[in-house]
Each structure stands twice: as C-alpha cells, then as structure tokens.
Design an enzyme around this catalytic site. Sequence first.
Site, PDB file in Angstrom:
ATOM      1  N   HIS A  73       0.868  -1.178   0.000  1.00  0.00           N
ATOM      2  CA  HIS A  73       0.000   0.000   0.000  1.00  0.00           C
ATOM      3  C   HIS A  73       0.908   1.232   0.000  1.00  0.00           C
ATOM      4  O   HIS A  73       2.137   1.128  -0.087  1.00  0.00           O
ATOM      5  CB  HIS A  73      -0.953  -0.034   1.185  1.00  0.00           C
ATOM      6  CG  HIS A  73      -0.285  -0.285   2.506  1.00  0.00           C
ATOM      7  ND1 HIS A  73       0.653   0.575   3.053  1.00  0.00           N
ATOM      8  CD2 HIS A  73      -0.389  -1.322   3.382  1.00  0.00           C
ATOM      9  CE1 HIS A  73       1.066   0.110   4.203  1.00  0.00           C
ATOM     10  NE2 HIS A  73       0.470  -1.052   4.428  1.00  0.00           N
ATOM     11  N   GLY A 120       1.849   3.130   2.272  1.00  0.00           N
ATOM     12  CA  GLY A 120       2.854   3.145   3.348  1.00  0.00           C
ATOM     13  C   GLY A 120       4.142   2.460   2.904  1.00  0.00           C
ATOM     14  O   GLY A 120       5.251   2.997   3.050  1.00  0.00           O
ATOM     15  N   HIS A 121       4.003   1.251   2.329  1.00  0.00           N
ATOM     16  CA  HIS A 121       5.182   0.575   1.771  1.00  0.00           C
ATOM     17  C   HIS A 121       5.799   1.447   0.676  1.00  0.00           C
ATOM     18  O   HIS A 121       7.021   1.545   0.553  1.00  0.00           O
ATOM     19  CB  HIS A 121       4.795  -0.762   1.130  1.00  0.00           C
ATOM     20  CG  HIS A 121       4.198  -1.769   2.059  1.00  0.00           C
ATOM     21  ND1 HIS A 121       2.860  -2.095   2.023  1.00  0.00           N
ATOM     22  CD2 HIS A 121       4.730  -2.534   3.025  1.00  0.00           C
ATOM     23  CE1 HIS A 121       2.609  -3.035   2.924  1.00  0.00           C
ATOM     24  NE2 HIS A 121       3.730  -3.311   3.554  1.00  0.00           N
TER      25      HIS A 121
END
Length: 283
Positions: A34, A36-37
């Site tokens: 997502h 964040g990654h």
Amino acid sequence: MDVVERIDAVRFAVAAARQRGLSVGFVPTMGALHVGHGRLIEVARKDCGYVVVSIFVNPTQFAPHEDLQQYPRPREHDLELCERLGADLVFYPPVDEMYPPGALTTVQVAELSTLLEGAIRPTHFRGVTTVVAKLFSIVTPDRAYFGQKDYQQQLILRTMVRDLNLPVTMQTVETVRDADGLALSSRNAYLSPEQRLAGLCLSQALQRGEQCYRDGHPPDEIARIMARDIEQTAGVNLDYATVVDPWTLIPLTTPQATMVGLVAARVGTTRLIDNAIWGPSPF
Ligand code: AMP
C-alpha cells in the site's frame, strides 16, 4: 526492474550494482503493498542508487492460530507498484528458498521481544529478526527502511543491528495514514466498513494523548485516558495503551523529553496497532 526468486540471483544483481558504484537501499515487506510501503520505496529511491524490495510472507513470524494462510498475496499489483516507484530489484522467494529443511539457527533480541506485541505474540519477533538477519545477509544493503508504524519492530531490528555489528544504516519512515487518520496496514483489508470506522479509535486515542501531552499531563495518566477511549468503542477489544521510553519500551510515570504512545486492539479478529512519538525524534 528485475524480479528474482533465488538468493544467488540477488547476490549477482547486487554485486553488479556495486561494481557500478551504486549504494544499495533495501525495503523488506510481506507484500499486499500500500502507500505506506510505497513511501519506504520512495525514500529509498531518493537516498540510494540501487533499490531492492523483498516480498516474502514470512511463516516464522506467524503463530499457528494466526493469519498466515489468509494473508493477501496480490503478486501482480505488488510488482506494478514496485516498478512504478522505481525499484530496481524485487526479491520474491518461495518459502523453501528462505527456509530449506533442517535450518537450526534463529536470531532473537532478548527482553524487547517479550514486551507489548511480544507478550501477545511470543514467537513473533524471533521470526522477524531471523528473517531480516537472513535478508540483510543476502542483500547486504547500505541502508534499510522500516516503518514507524511498527515501532517496536524497528526498535528491535535496530538493536539487532547494533548488537551484531551489522554494516547497515537503519532508517525509520513516518507512518502513512488515510485521510481520516487510520494508519495504513495490509490487514485493514480484513475490516468491514463498520469495523474500519471502529478502528479509527486507535489514531483518535493517540491524537487525544498528544493533546494531553501538550497540556502537560503525566504519561501514566495519558495512557489511562487512551485506554479508556479505546475500551469505550463498541466492537473494539483493547490489548494495550501505554506511554513508554523510546529505547527501553518501559512504561513511564514521569514526563521525559521524548515519549512514545503505543496502542493495540482487536476489531473482530483483526489486530490493529498504532503509535505516536511525542517530543524530539529518537532516531
Ligand atoms: P509489512 O509488509 O507489514 O511487513 O511491512 C513492511 C514495512 O512497511 C515495515 O517496515 C512496516 O513498518 C512498513 N509499513 C507498514 N505500514 C506502514 C505505514 N502505514 N506507513 C509507513 N510504513 C509502513
């Protein structure tokens, strides 16, 4: 972008990058990527000449009753995201490449691995430190990128790197959130719309905690307020709400320069965690 499944292929590609004089950045993940990654990959891309992402749902960090089988594995989506963000190499190993039969060695960071998440998931961090030590030995990165979202995890990994003199610089990247404050997590996919709404109580409790911190409330009182807020949310079961020292994770009773608020709860069968750092960054 190259996608490889074998350790030898990673070593070969990284050696070639080093020969070209490139520094190596590494983002370990379990996939179901997502934003964040994505942020970790972007930061690595900015810092380093050659960016390696690993995608491996690591069985040793799941307890037998946990969601190993159910964990999402959207291969094409993940590879597209890595490509779009400019990763150079994706290491996508099968389980037997990482854990050939007969392996006897594990890596464990004492004490820190037994607190908080470790008290609830006793074998979890041994799985994390073992797989990350192996990945570091395979990828040999100059810099490795982890999310603040998993505060205890990045602290334990920093401790492992220090204690084992591993030649890698650890970078911790701020938590990426949805517009309403929910910390992005691959496990959010398990939540129904109602559960997702209930899960917002974690980030809201941390925001309330931050206000109390600014107002000068003592840390143990802030912890109690956060716990009460979460406990009062229908459909949510509190695991912990605490305010700790950033390096020892010991709960605080008197204020200090930097404090970390940590919360964890179950919404249905899905565990959510979140945290906030109050005061100057510990990194
Ligand atoms: P995972 O795939 O859950 O093992 O996470 C891989 C890495 O991404 C870990 O270092 C996580 O801390 C990081 N990460 C997960 N969620 C977020 C987020 N919302 N913001 C920033 N980093 C994250």
